[in-house]
Write an enzyme that holds these catalytic residues in place. Sequence first.
Site, PDB file in Angstrom:
ATOM      1  N   ASP A  37      40.935  33.097  38.345  1.00 36.66           N
ATOM      2  CA  ASP A  37      40.282  34.067  38.302  1.00 36.66           C
ATOM      3  C   ASP A  37      41.338  35.706  39.344  1.00 36.66           C
ATOM      4  O   ASP A  37      40.767  35.418  40.668  1.00 36.66           O
ATOM      5  CB  ASP A  37      38.939  34.331  38.002  1.00 36.66           C
ATOM      6  CG  ASP A  37      38.460  35.452  38.366  1.00 36.66           C
ATOM      7  OD1 ASP A  37      38.944  36.687  38.123  1.00 36.66           O
ATOM      8  OD2 ASP A  37      37.284  35.565  39.255  1.00 36.66           O
ATOM      9  N   LYS A 100      45.661  45.113  40.917  1.00 39.31           N
ATOM     10  CA  LYS A 100      45.358  44.871  40.065  1.00 39.31           C
ATOM     11  C   LYS A 100      45.123  46.189  39.328  1.00 39.31           C
ATOM     12  O   LYS A 100      45.800  46.184  38.100  1.00 39.31           O
ATOM     13  CB  LYS A 100      44.292  43.912  40.210  1.00 39.31           C
ATOM     14  CG  LYS A 100      44.036  43.789  38.788  1.00 39.31           C
ATOM     15  CD  LYS A 100      42.853  41.770  38.336  1.00 39.31           C
ATOM     16  CE  LYS A 100      42.017  42.095  37.791  1.00 39.31           C
ATOM     17  NZ  LYS A 100      41.151  41.291  37.040  1.00 39.31           N
TER      18      LYS A 100
END
Length: 431
Positions: A37, A100
């Site tokens: 993750d 991100k």
Amino acid sequence: MSSHYIILGTSVLAVLLAGYLAQMYLPPPKPKVVGIDLGTTFSCVGMYHAVTGNVSVLTTQDGHKCIPSVVAILDDGILVGYDAVAQAEHNPSNTLYDAKRFIGKTFTKEEVDEAQKQYSFKIKADQFGMVSFSVVVNSTERLVSPEDVGSIIIGTLKQAVERNLSVPVNRAVLSVPAEFDEKQRNFTMKAGALAGLEILRVINEPTAAAMAYGLHTKSNIHNVLVVDLGGGTLDVSLLNVQGGMFLTQAMAGNNRLGGQDFNQRLLEYLLERIKEQFKKPLTDKEDLQVLRMKVEEAKLNLTYHDAASISLKLQSFGKASFKETITRVLFEKINSDLFLRVLEPIDRVLQATELTPEEVDEIVLVGGSTRIPRVISLVEEHMKRRPNTDVDPELAVVTGVSVQAGILGGMWPLTVSAVELPTRVKKIHIH
Ligand SMILES: *[C@@H]1O[C@H](CO)[C@@H](O)[C@H](O)[C@H]1NC(C)=O
Ligand SMILES: *[C@@H]1O[C@H](CO)[C@@H](O)[C@H](O)[C@H]1NC(C)=O
Ligand SMILES: *[C@@H]1O[C@H](CO)[C@@H](O)[C@H](O)[C@H]1NC(C)=O
Ligand SMILES: *[C@@H]1O[C@H](CO)[C@@H](O)[C@H](O)[C@H]1NC(C)=O
Ligand SMILES: *[C@@H]1O[C@H](CO)[C@@H](O)[C@H](O)[C@H]1NC(C)=O
């Protein structure tokens, strides 16, 4: 002639018997594929264990499972996670985070200027609008791409697995936000490749969270609502599950609502109390920083207790003591309008899919802020159903990706499949 067949038959039997005994008595095989993750604020890695069917999320740094998605580029090397956070204050321009938000995306000049205002590191776009971070190492400028940052974080997680298993690991499954387009997915995979991993698949975070609860294996579950409330963003997805196949039916979110906003309300309340008590406002940066940390601690305590007490010495007020008890009732009151806003994207996905709350079979919570009791009870009242809370909401995504990794690695007793169908739905943004 026939004796040949008998010998052949016996040897086949021997092979089968050996396989059976091996399964009974040999140690279970080590995981071949891991689940990662790669989050905006935190990242973690997990693996699925054959035989028990358990997923373990690895301890990566100093007893912590998830590490901050932060990388510091220094003259004498690179720091990651908590080590990078520890020095961030002294080195803001070389400490990279939130990568991100930039990965695989193109930005206009205006968007880059706007983003630059929020970050202490330098952001540069190339002629195509792809962003890099500009850091100075050994007195020379170096451009670090968002996928470079991702690869450094993934590399740290990979090392943690290899330390744990004592064997090299070179295959993984990654999770990405459901709204990521093909290019963002490609660049996320590139981050994995740069870290030396073959990425077998990328799966959507809401799908992973649903898999953490085994919802891909239940034939009576069709509509799953996934509510992801993190530090700064809220994402809601409505998934349809059938025969292990997931289809995202609708997505809605508010990228300006999360745990930080609840902290801010509590901070403002306390600053008001300090002003009343000392007849002047608190403006000292260091005192404010200490107060912010106490606020975060109190918020976490209020998840498990009816009251939390905040006490600190205000250095800028001649070390005066300040003490205040915050009850859960008060915390809920000062945040009541913000908590209600969690329901907005839920209503939007229900509208978009023309589903009533009764037609939703399961509710899955993701993200640390979904631990707040009032958030859970509001969702429950609204949906007339208790959300699933068995899996730690901060580990739900990594747990689900690890299950997917176990499936792709062919780990017994996982015989089910789980496949995600591409979706055409667009995310509804609420501000
Ligand atoms: C692993 O699974 C078994 C059986 O399902 C359970 O009893 C055990 O507590 C689990 N172990 C861990 C470390 O979660
Ligand atoms: C900076 O210079 C030192 C000494 O020459 C060298 O050891 C180090 O690797 C350099 N740092 C980076 C990040 O290139
Ligand atoms: C590997 O990780 C598991 C789960 O976190 C832990 O129980 C085990 O002790 C670790 N083993 C080693 C050798 O670090
Ligand atoms: C993503 O990668 C695939 C496979 O390498 C490639 O075919 C596709 O064109 C890429 N898409 C984008 C948008 O970069
Ligand atoms: C939070 O709880 C812990 C353990 O009960 C306690 O030590 C700590 O002082 C509490 N902090 C606040 C701010 O209430």
